[in-house]
Design a protein around this motif. Structure first.
Motif, PDB file in Angstrom:
ATOM      1  N   ALA A 283       0.856  -1.294   0.032  1.00 15.90           N
ATOM      2  CA  ALA A 283      -0.015  -0.076  -0.022  1.00 15.90           C
ATOM      3  C   ALA A 283       0.829   1.475  -0.006  1.00 15.90           C
ATOM      4  O   ALA A 283       0.348   2.410  -0.631  1.00 15.90           O
ATOM      5  CB  ALA A 283      -0.854   0.035   1.206  1.00 15.90           C
ATOM      6  N   GLN A 286       2.052   2.295  -3.648  1.00 11.13           N
ATOM      7  CA  GLN A 286       1.005   2.432  -4.625  1.00 11.13           C
ATOM      8  C   GLN A 286       1.030   3.919  -5.072  1.00 11.13           C
ATOM      9  O   GLN A 286       1.371   4.726  -4.492  1.00 11.13           O
ATOM     10  CB  GLN A 286      -0.333   2.368  -3.957  1.00 11.13           C
ATOM     11  CG  GLN A 286      -0.776   0.837  -3.701  1.00 11.13           C
ATOM     12  CD  GLN A 286      -0.257  -0.239  -4.587  1.00 11.13           C
ATOM     13  OE1 GLN A 286      -0.829  -0.031  -5.874  1.00 11.13           O
ATOM     14  NE2 GLN A 286       0.593  -1.196  -4.347  1.00 11.13           N
ATOM     15  N   ASN A 287       0.910   3.971  -6.394  1.00 10.47           N
ATOM     16  CA  ASN A 287       0.830   5.227  -7.126  1.00 10.47           C
ATOM     17  C   ASN A 287      -0.141   6.201  -6.748  1.00 10.47           C
ATOM     18  O   ASN A 287      -1.410   5.764  -6.491  1.00 10.47           O
ATOM     19  CB  ASN A 287       0.474   4.974  -8.752  1.00 10.47           C
ATOM     20  CG  ASN A 287       1.040   6.335  -9.727  1.00 10.47           C
ATOM     21  OD1 ASN A 287       1.383   7.589  -9.049  1.00 10.47           O
ATOM     22  ND2 ASN A 287       0.946   5.996 -10.933  1.00 10.47           N
TER      23      ASN A 287
END
Length: 456
Positions: A283, A286-287
């Motif tokens: 998490a 993440q982008n």
């Protein structure tokens, strides 16, 4: 009137106890370095390096970063340009800021400047190696500071926020020439290490979790058996026994003292829900979560400093060619590195991105709000000498100065906090083209290190 009992530190207790070390929960009992000695006035330093520069005047591009004029900074003067220039977002802290223009890296870029910029950011000296393989020719400022003010073998807290794309990852903190220090990107892992859930060397469970579950119980209850066994040792001298007895009878007083420290050494100001959410898969990588992770890392730095567990930290936000896709006005825009180039390319050729300038300016504002989050948190934490913000500094910069050219001159630099009164505040100044080595040496001196420690 009762005579006030002297208090014993964890270090003194363990020294008197011989070779047995009693594991105590973080934030409770006798933390070795978290209770403030009456004669101690520690200063703390955080270096933050972001990616891809800022929107400042270059060619036909307008100024969107620097204040409008040199000299004193006031809340009203910064509010006046806040809608156009992102530093105005920090208006509430005008009297706590030192904004410095006219600072350059000592060596010019050659080829890919991203890695070279990251390397020079805290070393203040030219790099060696080509393109993404560039590395340092000496230690970074955080290493110098840690060696001067931290206990032996306590390295700087080294943090990261971003996806780590593999091309240019962490290149900010260096133990020595060519020796980059790994940076932790998961705030959940940082928190676990701080509270003793994981061994700091191996990362494996340390056995502290069970003890932390009992944190509401008196520390006396947790260590009573160990203390009893220790007191039964015939080789203990009377002085050792007196030391142990002092620990046993005064530990509750110390707990009360810790409680009276207000928000000095407590996790109550942490966003624990968000920190725990980062433990779900990747998490934290993440982008689009880069700024939220950065905020959590900043909160953990505040806790680390407030508990006097480390005096210096670094936070790299974004890798060398940060490809984060930010959300601007509800729209997910192109990857940030492309935006900074103003074209759909990591190189010099590609289709133009018409909105790139405005997107970059909006991203600068997002990043400045993240920095303001740090200042808000540091104002809430207190130390024996005042707020954490008054007894520390946080330097915000980028590994290149501008967007399209990725230049190394006129680096964006904001310093918040006076480092215990050492640094000038409430001013916007021009360094006149000085190498960043001079600035880093000043910050090293503010922390108690040698003012000439770094040589360009």
């Amino acid at each position: 009137m009762k005579a006030k009992r002297s208090r014993v530190s964890r270090r003194a207790f363990l020294r008197g106890a011989g070779t047995i070390g009693v594991a105590l929960p973080f934030l409770e009992g006798l933390p070795e370095r978290s209770a403030w000695a009456q004669t101690e006035n520690p200063v703390f330093g955080l270096f933050i390096c972001t990616a891809n520069g800022v929107v400042q005047q270059w060619g036909s591009e307008p100024e969107r970063f620097w204040p409008t004029e040199l000299g004193p900074l006031t809340k009203s003067s910064m509010e006046a340009f806040a809608s156009e220039r992102c530093t105005g977002i920090l208006a509430d802290y005008a009297d706590k800021l030192l904004i410095v223009r006219g600072v350059n890296y000592p060596a010019p870029p050659s080829g890919c400047g991203h890695a070279q910029g990251l390397v020079q950011c805290l070393t203040g000296r030219g790099s060696t190696g080509a393109a993404q393989h560039a590395t340092s020719t000496g230690p970074s400022a955080d290493t110098v500071i840690a060696e001067a003010v931290n206990p032996p073998a306590v390295e700087p807290l080294t943090l990261y926020s971003g996806m780590k794309g593999g091309y240019i990852d962490e290149k900010l903190s260096f133990r020595a020439a060519g020796q980059v220090r790994a940076a932790e990107g998961n705030p959940y892992n940082v928190y676990q290490r701080l509270v003793g859930l994981l061994d700091p060397d191996t990362g494996a469970p340390s056995g502290m979790a069970e003890r932390l579950a009992l944190r509401r119980k008196s520390v006396n209850d947790l260590v009573r058996e160990e203390l009893s066994d220790l007191l039964a040792r015939p080789q203990l001298s009377k002085a050792d026994r007196d030391c142990l007895d002092l620990h046993f009878t005064t530990i509750r007083d110390i707990e009360v003292t810790m409680g009276e420290m207000g928000a000095t050494c407590t996790g109550s100001l942490l966003n624990m829900e968000a920190i725990q959410a980062m433990n779900s898969g990747n998490a934290f990588r993440q982008n689009g979560v880069i700024e939220e992770v950065a905020k959590l890392q900043m909160e953990l730095v505040a806790l680390t400093f407030a508990c006097n567990q480390n005096r210096v930290a670094t936070l790299q936000i974004g890798d060398g060619t940060d490809g984060t896709r930010y959300t601007v006005n509800g729209q997910t825009v192109e990857r940030f590195h492309w935006v900074s180039h103003r074209i759909q390319s990591d190189g010099t050729e590609g289709a133009a991105i018409p909105q790139a300038l405005e997107w970059h300016a909006a991203i600068d504002r997002i990043r400045m709000n993240t920095f303001k989050h740090l200042l808000d948190k540091w104002s809430e934490y207190s130390t024996a000498q005042g707020s954490l913000l008054d007894n520390a500094f946080a330097m915000w910069t980028s590994h290149v100065a501008t967007g399209p050219p990725h230049g190394f001159n006129n680096l964006p630099i904001i310093i918040a906090g006076s480092a215990g009164g050492y640094l000038k505040q409430g001013h916007y100044v021009d360094a006149g083209g000085a190498p960043n080595t001079r600035l880093l040496n000043t910050l090293i001196a503010a922390m108690g290190g040698s003012p000439g420690a770094l040589v360009p």
